[in-house]
Scaffold this motif. Sequence first.
Motif, PDB file in Angstrom:
ATOM      1  N   THR A   1       0.825  -1.204   0.000  1.00  0.00           N
ATOM      2  CA  THR A   1       0.000   0.000   0.000  1.00  0.00           C
ATOM      3  C   THR A   1       0.862   1.259   0.000  1.00  0.00           C
ATOM      4  O   THR A   1       0.526   2.239  -0.663  1.00  0.00           O
ATOM      5  CB  THR A   1      -0.976   0.024   1.192  1.00  0.00           C
ATOM      6  OG1 THR A   1      -0.238  -0.051   2.413  1.00  0.00           O
ATOM      7  CG2 THR A   1      -1.979  -1.101   1.107  1.00  0.00           C
ATOM      8  N   ASP A   2       1.962   1.233   0.720  1.00  0.00           N
ATOM      9  CA  ASP A   2       2.873   2.386   0.734  1.00  0.00           C
ATOM     10  C   ASP A   2       3.433   2.655  -0.659  1.00  0.00           C
ATOM     11  O   ASP A   2       3.497   3.800  -1.105  1.00  0.00           O
ATOM     12  CB  ASP A   2       4.026   2.158   1.706  1.00  0.00           C
ATOM     13  CG  ASP A   2       3.603   2.194   3.149  1.00  0.00           C
ATOM     14  OD1 ASP A   2       2.470   2.655   3.432  1.00  0.00           O
ATOM     15  OD2 ASP A   2       4.394   1.762   4.005  1.00  0.00           O
TER      16      ASP A   2
ATOM     17  N   TRP B   1       0.691   3.983  -3.040  1.00  0.00           N
ATOM     18  CA  TRP B   1       0.334   5.365  -2.711  1.00  0.00           C
ATOM     19  C   TRP B   1       1.292   6.354  -3.378  1.00  0.00           C
ATOM     20  O   TRP B   1       0.874   7.414  -3.841  1.00  0.00           O
ATOM     21  CB  TRP B   1       0.305   5.569  -1.204  1.00  0.00           C
ATOM     22  CG  TRP B   1       0.210   7.017  -0.822  1.00  0.00           C
ATOM     23  CD1 TRP B   1       1.124   7.736  -0.138  1.00  0.00           C
ATOM     24  CD2 TRP B   1      -0.856   7.916  -1.136  1.00  0.00           C
ATOM     25  NE1 TRP B   1       0.700   9.037   0.002  1.00  0.00           N
ATOM     26  CE2 TRP B   1      -0.512   9.176  -0.613  1.00  0.00           C
ATOM     27  CE3 TRP B   1      -2.049   7.793  -1.819  1.00  0.00           C
ATOM     28  CZ2 TRP B   1      -1.336  10.296  -0.745  1.00  0.00           C
ATOM     29  CZ3 TRP B   1      -2.871   8.907  -1.944  1.00  0.00           C
ATOM     30  CH2 TRP B   1      -2.517  10.129  -1.408  1.00  0.00           C
ATOM     31  N   GLN B   2       2.559   6.041  -3.427  1.00  0.00           N
ATOM     32  CA  GLN B   2       3.529   6.955  -4.045  1.00  0.00           C
ATOM     33  C   GLN B   2       3.227   7.164  -5.524  1.00  0.00           C
ATOM     34  O   GLN B   2       3.347   8.269  -6.046  1.00  0.00           O
ATOM     35  CB  GLN B   2       4.956   6.437  -3.855  1.00  0.00           C
ATOM     36  CG  GLN B   2       5.396   6.384  -2.411  1.00  0.00           C
ATOM     37  CD  GLN B   2       5.203   7.706  -1.694  1.00  0.00           C
ATOM     38  OE1 GLN B   2       5.562   8.764  -2.185  1.00  0.00           O
ATOM     39  NE2 GLN B   2       4.607   7.645  -0.511  1.00  0.00           N
TER      40      GLN B   2
ATOM     41  N   ARG C   1       0.177   6.740  -6.909  1.00  0.00           N
ATOM     42  CA  ARG C   1      -1.130   7.397  -6.979  1.00  0.00           C
ATOM     43  C   ARG C   1      -1.018   8.899  -6.700  1.00  0.00           C
ATOM     44  O   ARG C   1      -1.727   9.686  -7.303  1.00  0.00           O
ATOM     45  CB  ARG C   1      -2.103   6.758  -5.989  1.00  0.00           C
ATOM     46  CG  ARG C   1      -2.424   5.320  -6.285  1.00  0.00           C
ATOM     47  CD  ARG C   1      -3.475   5.159  -7.328  1.00  0.00           C
ATOM     48  NE  ARG C   1      -4.695   5.791  -6.848  1.00  0.00           N
ATOM     49  CZ  ARG C   1      -5.672   6.163  -7.650  1.00  0.00           C
ATOM     50  NH1 ARG C   1      -5.590   5.953  -8.933  1.00  0.00           N
ATOM     51  NH2 ARG C   1      -6.738   6.729  -7.176  1.00  0.00           N
ATOM     52  N   ARG C   2      -0.139   9.281  -5.786  1.00  0.00           N
ATOM     53  CA  ARG C   2      -0.044  10.706  -5.464  1.00  0.00           C
ATOM     54  C   ARG C   2       0.526  11.522  -6.608  1.00  0.00           C
ATOM     55  O   ARG C   2       0.397  12.742  -6.642  1.00  0.00           O
ATOM     56  CB  ARG C   2       0.726  10.938  -4.174  1.00  0.00           C
ATOM     57  CG  ARG C   2       2.182  10.598  -4.224  1.00  0.00           C
ATOM     58  CD  ARG C   2       2.794  10.772  -2.841  1.00  0.00           C
ATOM     59  NE  ARG C   2       3.335  12.102  -2.707  1.00  0.00           N
ATOM     60  CZ  ARG C   2       4.578  12.367  -2.359  1.00  0.00           C
ATOM     61  NH1 ARG C   2       5.394  11.380  -2.044  1.00  0.00           N
ATOM     62  NH2 ARG C   2       5.003  13.590  -2.275  1.00  0.00           N
ATOM     63  N   PHE C   3       1.142  10.851  -7.581  1.00  0.00           N
ATOM     64  CA  PHE C   3       1.630  11.533  -8.776  1.00  0.00           C
ATOM     65  C   PHE C   3       0.686  11.361  -9.959  1.00  0.00           C
ATOM     66  O   PHE C   3       1.061  11.603 -11.099  1.00  0.00           O
ATOM     67  CB  PHE C   3       3.047  11.066  -9.123  1.00  0.00           C
ATOM     68  CG  PHE C   3       4.073  11.608  -8.177  1.00  0.00           C
ATOM     69  CD1 PHE C   3       4.477  12.933  -8.262  1.00  0.00           C
ATOM     70  CD2 PHE C   3       4.601  10.821  -7.176  1.00  0.00           C
ATOM     71  CE1 PHE C   3       5.392  13.456  -7.375  1.00  0.00           C
ATOM     72  CE2 PHE C   3       5.517  11.330  -6.280  1.00  0.00           C
ATOM     73  CZ  PHE C   3       5.923  12.647  -6.382  1.00  0.00           C
ATOM     74  N   GLY C   4      -0.533  10.931  -9.678  1.00  0.00           N
ATOM     75  CA  GLY C   4      -1.577  10.914 -10.688  1.00  0.00           C
ATOM     76  C   GLY C   4      -1.713   9.651 -11.512  1.00  0.00           C
ATOM     77  O   GLY C   4      -2.520   9.620 -12.436  1.00  0.00           O
TER      78      GLY C   4
ATOM     79  N   SER D   1      -2.973   5.882 -12.254  1.00  0.00           N
ATOM     80  CA  SER D   1      -4.016   4.979 -11.771  1.00  0.00           C
ATOM     81  C   SER D   1      -3.357   3.706 -11.272  1.00  0.00           C
ATOM     82  O   SER D   1      -2.293   3.313 -11.764  1.00  0.00           O
ATOM     83  CB  SER D   1      -5.011   4.658 -12.886  1.00  0.00           C
ATOM     84  OG  SER D   1      -4.390   3.931 -13.924  1.00  0.00           O
TER      85      SER D   1
END
Length: 75
Positions: free
Chosen positions: A15-16, A19-20, A22-25, A27
């Motif tokens: 998950t970590d 997330w990295q 996903r936070r840059f856009g 999918s």
Amino acid sequence: MTLVAFVADDFTGATDALWQFRRFGLSGSLVTDVAHLHDRDDVIGIATTARASADPVASALPALRAVAALGPLVL
């Protein structure tokens, strides 16, 4: 098309990592079973139980082979 695919040794690490991306856009999806792998997202990760396994390589290798078969740009 999957750009990045990864295998994590446990759910928390998976998950970590996702997330990295996903936070840059990008999918992304996270699965816990190779039967659920797909190539519909930019990033796909699979969380294994390798961290808790007596033989982590044997635990993670099938997952690594499965994500490699997707043909991502980065593995």
